[in-house]
Design an enzyme around this catalytic site. Structure first.
Site, PDB file in Angstrom:
ATOM      1  N   LYS A 132       1.020  -1.095   0.159  1.00 19.99           N
ATOM      2  CA  LYS A 132       0.017  -0.262  -0.215  1.00 19.99           C
ATOM      3  C   LYS A 132       0.729   1.209  -0.223  1.00 19.99           C
ATOM      4  O   LYS A 132       2.104   1.253   0.227  1.00 19.99           O
ATOM      5  CB  LYS A 132      -1.014  -0.080   1.236  1.00 19.99           C
ATOM      6  CG  LYS A 132      -0.091  -0.129   2.504  1.00 19.99           C
ATOM      7  CD  LYS A 132      -1.004   0.042   3.599  1.00 19.99           C
ATOM      8  CE  LYS A 132      -0.495   0.199   4.976  1.00 19.99           C
ATOM      9  NZ  LYS A 132      -1.140   0.192   6.176  1.00 19.99           N
ATOM     10  N   TYR A 188      15.347  31.378   3.148  1.00 20.94           N
ATOM     11  CA  TYR A 188      14.302  32.346   3.822  1.00 20.94           C
ATOM     12  C   TYR A 188      14.571  32.186   5.616  1.00 20.94           C
ATOM     13  O   TYR A 188      14.835  31.474   6.053  1.00 20.94           O
ATOM     14  CB  TYR A 188      12.909  31.394   3.603  1.00 20.94           C
ATOM     15  CG  TYR A 188      12.657  31.310   2.221  1.00 20.94           C
ATOM     16  CD1 TYR A 188      12.112  32.439   1.413  1.00 20.94           C
ATOM     17  CD2 TYR A 188      12.629  29.941   1.293  1.00 20.94           C
ATOM     18  CE1 TYR A 188      11.786  32.164   0.233  1.00 20.94           C
ATOM     19  CE2 TYR A 188      12.124  29.928   0.149  1.00 20.94           C
ATOM     20  CZ  TYR A 188      11.837  31.147  -0.372  1.00 20.94           C
ATOM     21  OH  TYR A 188      11.225  31.026  -1.724  1.00 20.94           O
ATOM     22  N   MET A 246      11.232  24.705  -0.993  1.00 22.56           N
ATOM     23  CA  MET A 246      10.159  23.482  -1.650  1.00 22.56           C
ATOM     24  C   MET A 246      11.021  22.835  -2.560  1.00 22.56           C
ATOM     25  O   MET A 246      10.476  21.656  -2.726  1.00 22.56           O
ATOM     26  CB  MET A 246       9.017  24.413  -2.376  1.00 22.56           C
ATOM     27  CG  MET A 246       8.027  23.411  -3.024  1.00 22.56           C
ATOM     28  SD  MET A 246       6.826  24.311  -3.959  1.00 22.56           S
ATOM     29  CE  MET A 246       5.872  25.051  -2.729  1.00 22.56           C
TER      30      MET A 246
END
Length: 389
Positions: free
Chosen positions: A35, A273, A324
């Site tokens: 799964k 950042y 990201m």
């Protein structure tokens, strides 16, 4: 192909599965959990390897996961461990997937689809809630629910199962709870038999119990995370070493990226950042094209949980916040690292990795499952054997 990818070592998967098979009672079947895209490792390739290694069943969480395996030519039984929508039942039946059932209405949904496609004797497994509290009938009601299955005239009870909530704990009180759950499960089986119904395949052993308690193997074991090279909870390598038993599972996934740029930094220059990191001296910064959208979560470089990346057998710390799509590592002023050198985030020791998914999990207060499952779909999976590495 982008320079960030997951190298999946199928020879390690095969090694783990063969070891697991050797631990399972001779007359018990093996159901390998694939799964969640095989815990992030790639469901189809891992499923094929599992079948080659003797898996009698595979376990998925969704109907779509089951269909993907059928389209890939997988013929063995496929258990769907989570509940489906009514509208999905026809696909369950058409693709010969095996659902878990435990209440009359849900049984009716499956039976309706089975009748439509004239699938007499369509197999379902009865789920029993012995203390997990998620899905399943109570042990005392198992006989009654089994009768509801039989009364459909189209469904048959192919098996009965339960799931343990603290089987991966070595604490005495938790093992007592597991024993209580097991006893309740056996009572459920007997309640089904009292109705004159064959309960079919009895299965309850997860990864931890597969390795530790053969008396709970019954007719089938359901190994999950151990297939992919990681131990469940407190039933870890140290636990087995204390027992004098050597079990060396091999991690299957190696998360890899490359150094795509090297920047010269003077003292007091910040990066990323929030300006959370500033160079304390002249140094070099390596830019890696991997970030939290790939599964390298932003929390992995908090001040007290510093992530390190292996390049050419040396560890380099991530500096600044993980973005990201990118992150940065500090190389030092005299580093010989060059552009496009491979950087290994985690993986098996023989791959050059200096940490495993478990070590990252320990550092960040989670489990290895979340680390491997978190590697996103945009990270290509490259399947290798020892011959192609």
């Amino acid at each position: 192909m982008r320079p960030t990818f997951a190298r999946i070592h199928l020879e390690n998967l095969k090694y783990n599965l063969e070891y697991i098979r050797s631990k399972i009672n001779k007359n018990s079947k093996m159901c390998v959990a694939v799964k969640a895209d095989a815990y992030g490792h790639g469901a189809v390739e891992c499923a094929k390897t599992a079948v080659e290694c003797g898996a009698d069943f595979l376990a998925v969480a969704t109907v779509d996961e089951g269909i993907e395996l059928r389209l890939a030519g997988i013929k063995v039984g496929i258990l769907v461990l989570s509940l489906c929508q009514k509208e999905e039942m026809e696909e369950v039946v058409k693709n010969e997937l095996t659902p878990l059932v435990f209440d009359e209405e849900y049984i009716g949904f499956v039976a309706e689809a089975a009748k439509k496609y004239k699938k007499n004797g369509f197999s379902v497994h009865l789920a029993v809630d012995t203390g997990m509290g998620r899905i399943g009938c109570l042990a005392k009601d198992a006989g009654m629910v089994a009768k509801k299955i039989a009364e459909t005239g189209v469904l048959k009870m192919g098996g009965i199962c339960t799931h343990f909530s603290v089987a991966d704990s070595t604490q005495a009180e938790n093992f007592e709870y597991t024993e209580k759950q097991f006893k309740l499960f056996l009572e459920a089986v007997e309640n089904v038999k009292k109705e004159g119904i064959d309960p079919g395949i009895r299965h309850c052993s997860n990864s931890a119990l597969t390795l530790t308690h053969p008396e709970m193997h019954l007719d089938m074991c359901r190994p999950g995370i151990i297939a992919y090279g990681y131990y469940p909870g407190q039933v870890d390598k140290k636990y087995f070493e204390k027992l004098g038993e050597k079990t060396f599972l091999k991690p299957v996934m190696e998360l890899v990226t490359k150094v795509v740029a090297i920047r010269e930094f003077e003292k007091d220059r910040s990066v990323s950042y929030g300006r959370r990191w500033t160079s304390s001296k002249k140094t070099k910064i390596g830019v890696l094209p991997i970030g939290y959208a790939d599964g390298l979560f932003r929390r992995f470089n908090e001040d007290d949980k510093r992530l390190y990346v292996a390049v050419d057998g040396k560890n380099y710390p991530v500096c600044g916040r993980i973005c990201m799509d990118q992150c940065m590592i500090e190389l030092g002023e005299d580093s010989n690292v060059e552009r496009y050198c491979e950087a290994v985030i985690f993986g098996p020791e023989e791959s050059g990795a200096l940490q495993s998914a478990q070590e990252i999990a320990d550092m960040t207060g989670t489990i290895s499952y979340e680390i491997t499952c978190g590697v996103s779909k945009r990270v290509p999976r490259i399947f290798v054997t020892s011959a192609t590495r």
